[in-house]
Scaffold this active site. Sequence first.
Site, PDB file in Angstrom:
ATOM      1  N   HIS A 201      34.306  46.621  49.503  1.00 39.61           N
ATOM      2  CA  HIS A 201      33.081  46.085  49.913  1.00 39.61           C
ATOM      3  C   HIS A 201      32.030  46.888  49.644  1.00 39.61           C
ATOM      4  CE1 HIS A 201      34.633  43.200  52.924  1.00 39.61           C
ATOM      5  NE2 HIS A 201      35.057  44.149  53.735  1.00 39.61           N
ATOM      6  N   GLU A 444      45.663  34.385  30.121  1.00 34.11           N
ATOM      7  CA  GLU A 444      45.947  35.485  30.997  1.00 34.11           C
ATOM      8  C   GLU A 444      47.347  36.349  30.868  1.00 34.11           C
ATOM      9  OE1 GLU A 444      43.476  35.527  34.943  1.00 34.11           O
ATOM     10  OE2 GLU A 444      44.695  33.664  34.922  1.00 34.11           O
ATOM     11  N   ASP A 468      44.164  40.355  33.630  1.00 31.45           N
ATOM     12  CA  ASP A 468      45.557  40.285  33.850  1.00 31.45           C
ATOM     13  C   ASP A 468      46.203  40.084  32.216  1.00 31.45           C
ATOM     14  OD1 ASP A 468      46.490  39.539  36.379  1.00 31.45           O
ATOM     15  OD2 ASP A 468      45.249  37.953  36.408  1.00 31.45           O
ATOM     16  N   CYS A 515      36.124  36.154  30.525  1.00 27.20           N
ATOM     17  CA  CYS A 515      35.706  36.216  31.713  1.00 27.20           C
ATOM     18  C   CYS A 515      36.284  37.537  32.563  1.00 27.20           C
ATOM     19  CB  CYS A 515      35.926  35.155  32.664  1.00 27.20           C
ATOM     20  SG  CYS A 515      37.550  34.545  32.981  1.00 27.20           S
TER      21      CYS A 515
HETATM   22  C1  PEP Z   1      41.175  37.982  34.668  1.00 25.64           C
HETATM   23  O1  PEP Z   1      42.396  38.266  35.104  1.00 25.64           O
HETATM   24  O2  PEP Z   1      40.528  38.713  33.820  1.00 25.64           O
HETATM   25  C2  PEP Z   1      40.252  37.474  35.719  1.00 25.64           C
HETATM   26  C3  PEP Z   1      39.145  36.926  35.229  1.00 25.64           C
HETATM   27  O3  PEP Z   1      40.884  36.910  36.702  1.00 25.64           O
HETATM   28  P1  PEP Z   1      41.049  37.654  38.105  1.00 25.64           P
HETATM   29  O4  PEP Z   1      40.327  39.117  37.823  1.00 25.64           O
HETATM   30  O5  PEP Z   1      40.309  37.091  39.013  1.00 25.64           O
HETATM   31  O6  PEP Z   1      42.460  37.776  38.238  1.00 25.64           O
HETATM   32 MG    MG Z   2      43.038  36.834  36.395  1.00 28.69          MG
END
Ligand code: PEP
Ligand code: MG
Length: 584
Positions: A201, A444, A468, A515
């Site tokens: 948080h 991923e 990931d 992302c």
């Molecule tokens: C990732 O794995 O890069 C991703 C954007 O998803 P998360 O971090 O939510 O697993």
């Molecule tokens: Mg991910």
Amino acid sequence: MPFSLHGIGVSRGYAIGRTYLLQRNQPEITEYTIPDNIVEDEVQRFLNSLEIARRQLQDIRMRVPPTAPGDAAAFIDAHLLMLQDAMFTEAPIHLIRDRHCNAEWALKIQRDLLIEIFEQMDDPYLRTRKDDIDHVVRRVQRVLVTEDPAYLSDPDYADLASSRLEGRVIVADDMTPADTILMQHQGVQAFVTEYGGPLSHTAILARSLGIPAVVGVRNARGYLGHDEPVIVDGRQGVILIGLDERILRYYRHKQREERRQQRELSKLKGKPAITRDEVTIGLYANIELPEDATAVRDVMADGVGLYRTEFLFMNRADAPDEEEHLASYLHVIKTLEGSPITIRTADLGADKQVDGGRGGPVTTNPALGLRAIRMCLKDLGMFRPQLRAILRASAHGPVRMMIPMLSNIHEVFQVLRLVDETKQELRERGLAFDERLPIGGMIEVPAAAVCAAQFARYMDFLSIGTNDLIQYTLAIDRVDDEVNYLFDPLHPAVLTLIHHTIRSGQKAGIPVSLCGEMAGDSRYTRLLLGLGLTEFSMHPTGLLEIKKVIQDSHVGELKEIARRLLRTTDIEKYAEILKDIAQN
Ligand code: PEP
Ligand code: MG
């Protein structure tokens, strides 16, 4: 004599101020037996404490200023919901009645049970949310121990609601969302906590508020005195103590420089992200809560590249229904007034006990188990309402749907079939949706990256989830501190997979974005441009800095260097070329 403490820098910026040590005086909880004839009185004492804790939180909730980041109020709401949940309202009562134990102890037993479940969760974000359990339990236990019905007796409240925090660096074991709200607009300079990670948080709220923060500084309150002058470097994760005039001068200069840069960066709002050789790059934002959309609008991002919908499933026994999903999505659509929104379907971990027993059993290897799309395809009762809601939301704005953690093309076929069925269902119900809703997949898993061309053929867009992808490519549990040092976004295997995915998307004529955290880290921007990336999605606070790097870059030159990088097998040359890219 100056010395430094080290932790994890989770919110950038430099702070110079005096410490304010937050001592919480957490009561000692002991077990005692309740005689038969007053067990029901103990139950009543417990229920009263829940009510007082609820009033405390409601009072704090009312203090959330309209200008506060969305996270703040949502975290308090989550705590309020937890106080109504059977895991807090019923389970301890059964324990009091069955074991004849005191209410504080019953809460402790229930807390330990829940923490154990959260600790086994695969998803790092949800795993971090065990802090919520602790914060809520501690609040109720404090009420029970002080036995005072007035919320003003809450020591946190009295301390934090005072105005003694102006210019202070708050040093605490950990901070609750309520703490952060009480401290808002009091001129707090920085947060330092002994616990927590980048997803705690404190980290999330500090980033939203733009306050420097360092977390995970073990025993900080042992080393730091109260009212001690310190410097906090939120980027490097360092706290400097024993300051002399030379150090102070140096950091005052850095602070001024940082502020100047921030002012410069804010001028880039609304300006296009175009490189020196006229390549236009899309800059999108990642969000977790519907309220985060405000920050996306403020920074004038091109849209939302990743809307993590897991928040909707948290702190509750049942899965959200179609209308709840829809309400959240509509909130984002309305806030963003026409910008595209990529809604990711639930990326929940393997462990389902905390949320009403959905999904499979706890496994020894949850990251490789029934998570994300695998779980959705197994639990259609949970998945279908989300599909219906995403489709219905698409009638109100430019929505895209994104599927996490694909590893097998048959998962795509299953999703596409389910979407077709859902469309038919909505037609029969006379509900509107976008017939051409774009459906994309997250790359991923190395298998999906290697076969990206296959996925690109059946999907409308791809998005590389490097958090990931790095975990699975390098066989490193992304939440295991012991192997954190091996988590390397620059590993040749990772860069080869990213490059291959981008190329596969380009050949198929579909957009590819990235992302993961890498997208918002300016150290990697040029490299990613060189690998051919044209869409980045990141936390909104980092977007303008990335835009600046893009505007100063020349994609043609970077591509040439990146090509050399991917070809070399000489480790020294590899390091040299990486340096070249950073300086280009
Ligand atoms: C990732 O794995 O890069 C991703 C954007 O998803 P998360 O971090 O939510 O697993
Ligand atoms: Mg991910």
